[in-house]
Design an enzyme around this catalytic site. Structure first.
Site, PDB file in Angstrom:
ATOM      1  N   GLU A 252     123.463 -70.333 -97.161  1.00 48.16           N
ATOM      2  CA  GLU A 252     124.504 -71.368 -97.272  1.00 48.16           C
ATOM      3  C   GLU A 252     124.951 -71.740 -95.847  1.00 48.16           C
ATOM      4  OE1 GLU A 252     128.272 -69.625 -98.412  1.00 48.16           O
ATOM      5  OE2 GLU A 252     128.912 -71.450 -99.454  1.00 48.16           O
TER       6      GLU A 252
ATOM      7  N   LYS B  45     127.385 -77.276-104.420  1.00 53.38           N
ATOM      8  CA  LYS B  45     128.109 -76.094-104.933  1.00 53.38           C
ATOM      9  C   LYS B  45     129.209 -76.498-105.905  1.00 53.38           C
ATOM     10  CE  LYS B  45     130.371 -71.995-102.900  1.00 53.38           C
ATOM     11  NZ  LYS B  45     130.688 -71.392-101.587  1.00 53.38           N
TER      12      LYS B  45
ATOM     13  N   CYS C  28     126.240 -69.345-103.059  1.00 54.87           N
ATOM     14  CA  CYS C  28     127.220 -68.273-102.851  1.00 54.87           C
ATOM     15  C   CYS C  28     128.068 -67.953-104.070  1.00 54.87           C
ATOM     16  CB  CYS C  28     128.086 -68.592-101.635  1.00 54.87           C
ATOM     17  SG  CYS C  28     128.923 -67.094-101.042  1.00 54.87           S
TER      18      CYS C  28
END
Ligand code: CDV
Length: 343
Positions: free
Chosen positions: A47, A128, A192
């Site tokens: 990330e 995300k 993540c």
């Protein structure tokens, strides 16, 4: 018939506020070369792989903030990122790379793209969905902040699985009889914090995903973020953070009968912010196949056979036979907890 391929996580050691982009790209090129020597066909970078994990900082200068963002539409052609994609194409390695994306409408997203060496272009993009942390910094001046809700908009592309060409021999193509587990590999990306949420994994599971890719920056010690009910030393907290990372990668790989690859940005960033390592490759049975030994730049490599996904997909987690969607209402109709009434 075996569907083998060689995959790798490119764990990266720290990148600092003061790090120069060309140095970071050079490190990524070195990682690609190492992965290539092992025969890797697919390499996952972390990330925000191009910068420090800047959302830990309250950045008040708009110019400085913009310096951490890139555009998805020029990521393969901009002079400060092009060499990475050119090298991937030259080596014939597919790459997935995370970066802070500034969209044309001005929105910021925490994004990753999948670049196919065969196609010589980005074939999938993910933004995300589960942004952790807060919009405003914690009151505690010593807290480790996670200001993703300040700098990013939640992802709006869903959990869209895709097939990557030219990774396994003999893949069935359009027009052939449709039979699960015979086409080009089915991939899904998450970033993540997403890995802690079963919902995203199941969206991918329902598309027959065979490999989930997840880059991350996870603080080793952040009591204001994780909670402080049980006081821990930084060392104990980091052990717990690595445990939770592997727990969700292993558990969700098992429950969706897929492989997973996770790539950390690790080590002490910006002088005092420790990020966990623990990059790993997990199997559809939930085992760790390969894992990082350092908190530095390191390739974590494995040869896998996608045929290993079939057992879980056809037996224990054969969704069509065993799922009971009439009983799962709250999952898509409710966000917060609704407890039963008091007795
Ligand atoms: N970059 C992240 O999303 N980090 C989060 C936080 C909570 C540390 C994580 O889930 O690892």
């Amino acid at each position: 018939m075996p569907r083998t391929l060689k995959i790798a996580a490119a764990q990266m050691g720290p990148i600092h506020l003061t790090s120069k982009r060309e140095d970071t790209i050079q490190r990524m090129l070195t990682l690609l070369t190492s992965a290539s020597k092992l025969g890797a066909q697919l390499v996952l970078f972390p990330e925000t792989a191009l910068t420090t994990f800047f959302p830990r900082h309250l950045i008040t200068s708009p110019e400085e903030l913009e310096s951490y963002f890139d555009s998805a539409s020029t990521i393969t052609t901009a002079p400060n990122t092009k060499p990475l994609f050119d090298e991937a194409q030259k080596l014939g390695i597919d790459i997935s790379v995370g970066f802070a994306e500034r969209d044309t409408d001005g929105q910021g997203y925490n994004t990753c793209v999948y670049y196919s060496a065969k196609e010589a272009k980005v074939i999938a993009k993910y933004r995300k969905v589960h942004l952790p942390g807060t919009k405003e910094p914690f009151e505690n001046p010593d807290a480790v902040n996670q200001l993703e809700k300040r700098y990013f908009t939640p992802g709006n592309l869903g959990f869209q699985a895709f097939r990557a060409p030219d990774l396994v021999p003999g893949a069935a193509k359009k027009g052939a009889e449709v039979k699960a587990g015979t086409g080009d590999p089915i991939l899904g990306m998450m970033i993540c914090n997403d890995r802690r949420w079963a919902e995203g994994w199941r969206c991918y599971g329902l598309q027959g995903v065979e490999i989930v890719l997840c880059g991350y920056n996870t603080a080793g010690f952040a009591p204001d973020l994780w909670g402080t009910r049980k006081p821990m030393t930084p060392e104990e907290a980091e052990i717990d953070a690595v445990f939770h990372h592997k727990l969700v990668m292993q558990g969700n790989s098992y429950m969706n009968s897929c492989f997973s690859v996770s790539a950390a940005k690790a080590g002490m960033e910006d002088g005092k912010y420790d990020l966990i390592g623990g990059s790993c490759i997990t199997t559809p049975e939930g085992h760790v196949l390969a894992e990082a030994k350092t908190k530095d730049d390191e390739i974590v490599f494995a040869e896998i056979d996608l045929e290993d996904c079939r057992q879980g997909k056809e037996k224990t987690f054969d969704f069509v036979r065993h799922r009971r969607i009439d009983q799962y209402g709250p999952i898509t109709t409710q966000t917060g907890v609704v407890e039963p009434e008091y007795l």
